[in-house]
Design an enzyme around this catalytic site. Structure first.
Site, PDB file in Angstrom:
ATOM      1  N   GLY A  16      -1.925  34.384 -11.103  1.00  0.00           N
ATOM      2  CA  GLY A  16      -1.856  34.777  -9.703  1.00  0.00           C
ATOM      3  C   GLY A  16      -0.512  34.490  -9.077  1.00  0.00           C
ATOM      4  O   GLY A  16      -0.400  34.307  -7.864  1.00  0.00           O
ATOM      5  N   GLY A  17       0.525  34.479  -9.884  1.00  0.00           N
ATOM      6  CA  GLY A  17       1.847  34.076  -9.416  1.00  0.00           C
ATOM      7  C   GLY A  17       2.570  35.104  -8.574  1.00  0.00           C
ATOM      8  O   GLY A  17       3.663  34.818  -8.076  1.00  0.00           O
ATOM      9  N   LEU A  48      -1.915  42.150 -10.179  1.00  0.00           N
ATOM     10  CA  LEU A  48      -1.362  42.953  -9.092  1.00  0.00           C
ATOM     11  C   LEU A  48      -2.457  43.761  -8.410  1.00  0.00           C
ATOM     12  O   LEU A  48      -2.334  44.974  -8.191  1.00  0.00           O
ATOM     13  CB  LEU A  48      -0.238  43.877  -9.586  1.00  0.00           C
ATOM     14  CG  LEU A  48       1.035  43.193 -10.078  1.00  0.00           C
ATOM     15  CD1 LEU A  48       2.073  44.224 -10.471  1.00  0.00           C
ATOM     16  CD2 LEU A  48       1.601  42.239  -9.028  1.00  0.00           C
ATOM     17  N   THR A 134      -9.881  25.017  -2.877  1.00  0.00           N
ATOM     18  CA  THR A 134      -9.852  25.101  -1.421  1.00  0.00           C
ATOM     19  C   THR A 134     -10.793  24.096  -0.779  1.00  0.00           C
ATOM     20  O   THR A 134     -11.812  23.710  -1.380  1.00  0.00           O
ATOM     21  CB  THR A 134     -10.261  26.524  -0.977  1.00  0.00           C
ATOM     22  OG1 THR A 134     -10.448  26.566   0.438  1.00  0.00           O
ATOM     23  CG2 THR A 134     -11.573  26.948  -1.623  1.00  0.00           C
ATOM     24  N   ASP A 135     -10.496  23.710   0.452  1.00  0.00           N
ATOM     25  CA  ASP A 135     -11.390  22.814   1.188  1.00  0.00           C
ATOM     26  C   ASP A 135     -12.709  23.492   1.560  1.00  0.00           C
ATOM     27  O   ASP A 135     -13.683  22.828   1.909  1.00  0.00           O
ATOM     28  CB  ASP A 135     -10.716  22.254   2.435  1.00  0.00           C
ATOM     29  CG  ASP A 135     -10.223  23.313   3.422  1.00  0.00           C
ATOM     30  OD1 ASP A 135     -10.439  24.518   3.179  1.00  0.00           O
ATOM     31  OD2 ASP A 135      -9.609  22.929   4.440  1.00  0.00           O
ATOM     32  N   GLU A 136     -12.763  24.802   1.476  1.00  0.00           N
ATOM     33  CA  GLU A 136     -13.975  25.527   1.864  1.00  0.00           C
ATOM     34  C   GLU A 136     -15.167  25.212   0.963  1.00  0.00           C
ATOM     35  O   GLU A 136     -16.311  25.485   1.335  1.00  0.00           O
ATOM     36  CB  GLU A 136     -13.705  27.024   1.909  1.00  0.00           C
ATOM     37  CG  GLU A 136     -12.695  27.405   2.973  1.00  0.00           C
ATOM     38  CD  GLU A 136     -12.511  28.899   3.132  1.00  0.00           C
ATOM     39  OE1 GLU A 136     -13.515  29.615   3.255  1.00  0.00           O
ATOM     40  OE2 GLU A 136     -11.355  29.352   3.136  1.00  0.00           O
ATOM     41  N   TYR A 158     -17.208  33.524  -1.137  1.00  0.00           N
ATOM     42  CA  TYR A 158     -15.906  33.078  -1.651  1.00  0.00           C
ATOM     43  C   TYR A 158     -15.922  31.585  -1.967  1.00  0.00           C
ATOM     44  O   TYR A 158     -15.556  31.160  -3.071  1.00  0.00           O
ATOM     45  CB  TYR A 158     -14.804  33.376  -0.630  1.00  0.00           C
ATOM     46  CG  TYR A 158     -13.558  32.539  -0.845  1.00  0.00           C
ATOM     47  CD1 TYR A 158     -12.828  32.639  -2.025  1.00  0.00           C
ATOM     48  CD2 TYR A 158     -13.131  31.626   0.123  1.00  0.00           C
ATOM     49  CE1 TYR A 158     -11.694  31.852  -2.233  1.00  0.00           C
ATOM     50  CE2 TYR A 158     -12.008  30.849  -0.073  1.00  0.00           C
ATOM     51  CZ  TYR A 158     -11.293  30.965  -1.255  1.00  0.00           C
ATOM     52  OH  TYR A 158     -10.191  30.186  -1.455  1.00  0.00           O
ATOM     53  N   LYS A 162     -15.554  29.545  -5.610  1.00  0.00           N
ATOM     54  CA  LYS A 162     -14.536  28.531  -5.890  1.00  0.00           C
ATOM     55  C   LYS A 162     -15.169  27.197  -6.272  1.00  0.00           C
ATOM     56  O   LYS A 162     -14.668  26.494  -7.163  1.00  0.00           O
ATOM     57  CB  LYS A 162     -13.617  28.354  -4.677  1.00  0.00           C
ATOM     58  CG  LYS A 162     -12.665  29.507  -4.444  1.00  0.00           C
ATOM     59  CD  LYS A 162     -11.720  29.750  -5.608  1.00  0.00           C
ATOM     60  CE  LYS A 162     -10.703  28.623  -5.768  1.00  0.00           C
ATOM     61  NZ  LYS A 162      -9.702  28.920  -6.843  1.00  0.00           N
ATOM     62  N   ASN A 187      -6.011  25.204   5.084  1.00  0.00           N
ATOM     63  CA  ASN A 187      -5.515  26.554   5.334  1.00  0.00           C
ATOM     64  C   ASN A 187      -3.995  26.620   5.211  1.00  0.00           C
ATOM     65  O   ASN A 187      -3.282  25.910   5.911  1.00  0.00           O
ATOM     66  CB  ASN A 187      -5.927  27.018   6.729  1.00  0.00           C
ATOM     67  CG  ASN A 187      -7.368  27.460   6.791  1.00  0.00           C
ATOM     68  OD1 ASN A 187      -8.250  26.807   6.253  1.00  0.00           O
ATOM     69  ND2 ASN A 187      -7.611  28.579   7.453  1.00  0.00           N
ATOM     70  N   ASN A 257      -9.103  27.750  16.568  1.00  0.00           N
ATOM     71  CA  ASN A 257      -8.514  29.087  16.435  1.00  0.00           C
ATOM     72  C   ASN A 257      -7.924  29.560  17.767  1.00  0.00           C
ATOM     73  O   ASN A 257      -6.927  30.293  17.787  1.00  0.00           O
ATOM     74  CB  ASN A 257      -9.564  30.073  15.942  1.00  0.00           C
ATOM     75  CG  ASN A 257      -9.873  29.888  14.470  1.00  0.00           C
ATOM     76  OD1 ASN A 257      -9.180  29.163  13.760  1.00  0.00           O
ATOM     77  ND2 ASN A 257     -10.939  30.533  14.013  1.00  0.00           N
ATOM     78  N   ARG A 281     -17.741  35.778  12.708  1.00  0.00           N
ATOM     79  CA  ARG A 281     -17.997  36.006  11.286  1.00  0.00           C
ATOM     80  C   ARG A 281     -19.358  35.428  10.891  1.00  0.00           C
ATOM     81  O   ARG A 281     -19.764  34.369  11.390  1.00  0.00           O
ATOM     82  CB  ARG A 281     -16.889  35.333  10.471  1.00  0.00           C
ATOM     83  CG  ARG A 281     -17.143  35.262   8.984  1.00  0.00           C
ATOM     84  CD  ARG A 281     -16.162  34.332   8.313  1.00  0.00           C
ATOM     85  NE  ARG A 281     -14.833  34.897   8.249  1.00  0.00           N
ATOM     86  CZ  ARG A 281     -13.735  34.177   8.015  1.00  0.00           C
ATOM     87  NH1 ARG A 281     -13.818  32.867   7.873  1.00  0.00           N
ATOM     88  NH2 ARG A 281     -12.553  34.758   7.949  1.00  0.00           N
ATOM     89  N   GLY A 283     -21.919  33.235   9.101  1.00  0.00           N
ATOM     90  CA  GLY A 283     -21.825  31.943   8.433  1.00  0.00           C
ATOM     91  C   GLY A 283     -20.508  31.230   8.643  1.00  0.00           C
ATOM     92  O   GLY A 283     -20.067  30.463   7.791  1.00  0.00           O
TER      93      GLY A 283
END
Length: 334
Positions: A16-17, A48, A134-136, A158, A162, A187, A257, A281, A283
């Protein structure tokens, strides 16, 4: 416990670079910003897809080898991985809204793809494997901050994908003895971020004189981390992290936000009439907050870019690089 310093890496595979964070890491390595990777060569493996972009990479650099391909292609990985000292695994489907409208690509890439990559790395005898997460995966927290031992409670497709990939990576260490380290970030923001994410979407809309969509009451809270600080944390985990451990990487600045929107409006010279409230959004997690004590104490991590400077630099970058983001917005209809 004191971390063990790994020897200098010579050849790094970055999945994923060509994406936002992965390309920032690649550019930093090729600029010799990390003591443990000075002179290292980098192989970027990237499909890509919609957010991967060769324009993010210094493709003429002799130390960079770009391979277009899928982390789920076992045959390709068998040919590609031998000779690499480390893998830094960024490749993932990462946009929450897209996962809500269709979760299968997230499971395919983030879960199955990660397992194929882990198997290939073990077969090829690759040393360190840094799995970027991720923190999610922790869910939502009303008070306090998540430590690395907090139970995983993801709320979006998502985040669930993860979390699954995190557990597979840690299982590879526990079952097969692989040298795996997992990082979980808050984030990210900065240059080269695909313009569907909140900061580049808002900035580019405002630069074009268009309104920005603010979810719900705007009270959702996020910790903001400049991408260069994230990359420094990842490299510390690669060089000094303990195998089988998780390290939180945060920026230390929490904003609602609505507060973030206010800062972006000010930076772009716009008023609140440019904000369009939209339905929240599904949830939508209320608050994220990472405890970064572990990576500070063990690896010496400290965020270096203040939010004020980081946002100013980011707005300037998008203002000066329309040729990069305008085609992306036109292609996606954002």
């Amino acid at each position: 416990m004191e971390a063990v310093v790994h020897s200098t890496v010579v050849q790094i595979l970055v999945t994923g670079g060509a994406g936002f964070i992965g390309s920032a890491y690649v550019r930093a390595v090729l600029k010799d910003e990390f003591a443990g990777a000075v002179g290292a060569s980098v192989t970027v493996l990237d499909l890509l897809s919609y957010s991967g972009n060769l324009a993010n990479l210094p493709v003429t650099d002799s130390r960079l080898n770009f391979v277009r391909g899928d982390i789920g292609d076992a045959a390709l990985l068998r040919d590609l991985l031998p000779g690499h000292d480390a893998i830094v695994h960024f490749a993932a489907e990462s946009h929450v809204d897209r996962s809500i409208s269709g979760a299968i690509p997230f499971v395919t890439t983030n879960v199955l793809g990660t397992q194929v990559l882990l198997d290939a790395a073990r077969e090829a005898g690759v040393g360190r494997f840094v799995h970027v997460s991720t923190d999610e995966v922790y869910g939502s927290i009303d008070e306090g901050s998540w430590t690395e031992t907090w139970p995983l409670a993801p709320n979006s497709p998502y985040a669930a994908s993860k979390a699954a990939s995190d557990l597979l990576a840690l299982a590879a260490h526990r079952t097969h003895g692989m040298d795996v380290v997992v990082t979980r970030c808050s984030n990210n923001y900065g240059p080269h971020q695909f313009p569907e994410k909140v900061i580049p979407l808002f900035v580019t809309n405002l630069l074009d004189g268009k309104q920005v969509p603010l979810y719900g009451d705007g009270g959702n809270i996020r910790d903001w981390l400049h991408v260069s600080d994230h990359c420094r944390g990842i490299q510390l985990a690669l060089e000094k992290g303990r195998a089988g451990e998780v390290y939180n990487i945060g920026g230390g600045t929490e904003l609602t936000n609505r507060e973030l929107t206010g800062r972006l409006l000010e930076a772009c010279g716009a008023g609140w009439d440019m904000v369009r409230p939209v339905e929240d959004r599904k949830g939508h997690d209320r608050r994220y907050s990472l405890d970064i004590t572990k990576i500070k104490n063990e690896l010496g991590y400290e965020p270096q870019v203040t939010l004020e400077q980081g946002l100013a630099d980011t707005v300037t970058w998008y203002r000066e690089n329309r040729a990069w983001w305008e085609p992306l917005k036109a292609r996606t209809g954002r």
